[in-house]
Design an enzyme around this catalytic site. Sequence first.
Site, PDB file in Angstrom:
ATOM      1  N   TYR A  33       0.826  -1.199   0.000  1.00  0.00           N
ATOM      2  CA  TYR A  33       0.000   0.000   0.000  1.00  0.00           C
ATOM      3  C   TYR A  33       0.860   1.249   0.000  1.00  0.00           C
ATOM      4  O   TYR A  33       2.069   1.193   0.219  1.00  0.00           O
ATOM      5  CB  TYR A  33      -0.963  -0.006   1.192  1.00  0.00           C
ATOM      6  CG  TYR A  33      -0.330   0.282   2.536  1.00  0.00           C
ATOM      7  CD1 TYR A  33       0.486  -0.646   3.154  1.00  0.00           C
ATOM      8  CD2 TYR A  33      -0.553   1.496   3.191  1.00  0.00           C
ATOM      9  CE1 TYR A  33       1.071  -0.375   4.385  1.00  0.00           C
ATOM     10  CE2 TYR A  33       0.013   1.772   4.431  1.00  0.00           C
ATOM     11  CZ  TYR A  33       0.833   0.825   5.021  1.00  0.00           C
ATOM     12  OH  TYR A  33       1.411   1.105   6.239  1.00  0.00           O
ATOM     13  N   ARG A  52       8.307   4.093  -4.569  1.00  0.00           N
ATOM     14  CA  ARG A  52       8.306   3.065  -3.525  1.00  0.00           C
ATOM     15  C   ARG A  52       7.272   1.980  -3.816  1.00  0.00           C
ATOM     16  O   ARG A  52       7.516   0.794  -3.574  1.00  0.00           O
ATOM     17  CB  ARG A  52       8.059   3.678  -2.143  1.00  0.00           C
ATOM     18  CG  ARG A  52       8.195   2.623  -1.036  1.00  0.00           C
ATOM     19  CD  ARG A  52       8.131   3.215   0.353  1.00  0.00           C
ATOM     20  NE  ARG A  52       6.858   3.875   0.580  1.00  0.00           N
ATOM     21  CZ  ARG A  52       6.600   4.658   1.626  1.00  0.00           C
ATOM     22  NH1 ARG A  52       7.535   4.883   2.538  1.00  0.00           N
ATOM     23  NH2 ARG A  52       5.424   5.231   1.766  1.00  0.00           N
ATOM     24  N   ARG A 101      -7.863 -20.860  -2.179  1.00  0.00           N
ATOM     25  CA  ARG A 101      -6.763 -20.550  -1.254  1.00  0.00           C
ATOM     26  C   ARG A 101      -5.622 -21.535  -1.474  1.00  0.00           C
ATOM     27  O   ARG A 101      -5.846 -22.750  -1.469  1.00  0.00           O
ATOM     28  CB  ARG A 101      -7.261 -20.634   0.196  1.00  0.00           C
ATOM     29  CG  ARG A 101      -6.189 -20.290   1.226  1.00  0.00           C
ATOM     30  CD  ARG A 101      -6.768 -20.291   2.632  1.00  0.00           C
ATOM     31  NE  ARG A 101      -5.763 -19.921   3.634  1.00  0.00           N
ATOM     32  CZ  ARG A 101      -4.931 -20.779   4.208  1.00  0.00           C
ATOM     33  NH1 ARG A 101      -4.978 -22.070   3.907  1.00  0.00           N
ATOM     34  NH2 ARG A 101      -4.050 -20.366   5.108  1.00  0.00           N
ATOM     35  N   LYS A 150       6.457  -2.209   1.811  1.00  0.00           N
ATOM     36  CA  LYS A 150       5.306  -1.617   2.510  1.00  0.00           C
ATOM     37  C   LYS A 150       4.088  -2.527   2.374  1.00  0.00           C
ATOM     38  O   LYS A 150       3.171  -2.252   1.600  1.00  0.00           O
ATOM     39  CB  LYS A 150       5.036  -0.210   1.949  1.00  0.00           C
ATOM     40  CG  LYS A 150       4.136   0.642   2.831  1.00  0.00           C
ATOM     41  CD  LYS A 150       4.207   2.087   2.396  1.00  0.00           C
ATOM     42  CE  LYS A 150       3.143   2.939   3.047  1.00  0.00           C
ATOM     43  NZ  LYS A 150       3.207   3.003   4.495  1.00  0.00           N
TER      44      LYS A 150
END
Length: 286
Positions: A33, A52, A101, A150
């Site tokens: 994010y 970034r 999953r 991040k």
Amino acid sequence: MTRTVYVNGDYVPEDQASVSVFDRGFLMADGVYEVVSVLGGKLIDFDGHMVRLKRSLSELAIDNPLSDEDYLAAHRDLVARNDITDGLVYLQVTRGNPGDRDFAYPPAGTRPTVVMFTQSKPGLADAPAAKTGWTVVSVEDLRWGRRDIKTVQLLYPSMAKMEAKARGADDAWMVEDGRVTEGTSNNAYIVKGNRIITRELSHDILHGITRAAVLRFAREAQMQVEERSFTIAEAQEADEAFITSASAFVMPVVSIDGAQVGSGAVGPVARRLREIYLEESLKTAV
Ligand code: PMP
């Protein structure tokens, strides 16, 4: 006014915005994010955040689904549609929805999920706390070893924030091997005379976009910058302390683990750096 959010290219009312329960972001915190602040309707340090974002995505081998121009257009659209004067734009990109999953990454071609939303914070640059400063307490840093990426795995910083609140403080400084890494969502600094000391860049901390700008402005203002780690004891003995982040800018820290830093009031270096950061970053806002 209902907030409009961005989901995979669509602008939708927030109560109609959704992503799959199989999204890797939801199941595995497999996403990254960015948070860009908005002052006077303009984006602060936008290019730095894009650099970034691309690095975070590339470190995790997540395809970057949009161009910088697309991200910029979407940020501007959201600011306009939600009538944001001061606040922030939150952007999250996850590895997407493989339809099930599985620990293995989904097959190539699985579309990353892109979500963006705004938060309105009128008067963001005039936060009253900047006049009195924050108090912080130390907690052990129990996060993973790639804090330079991040990612959205923010459970430990969130727990640390709650511990800080429970101990009557504004934030926590995380400590590893006896040395401060960073705050729960910000970079940490101390000031000794004309020297600004902050931990060097490595995998141990997030490479703050505000950090980079503030260190550049500090050097331009003939302050000395020393990039090295420090202990809580050294911070308690410092003349000043402060933190930086995209949404708090430069925020003074006046007490650490109950010990007053310097005079216990906001010091001249933190005050000046805050002024310079706000002044200079507004000049390059887009
Ligand atoms: N460290 C951590 C752990 C953070 O979460 C943040 C804010 N996202 C920062 C530092 C500050 O980074 P920036 O100046 O880019 O907001």
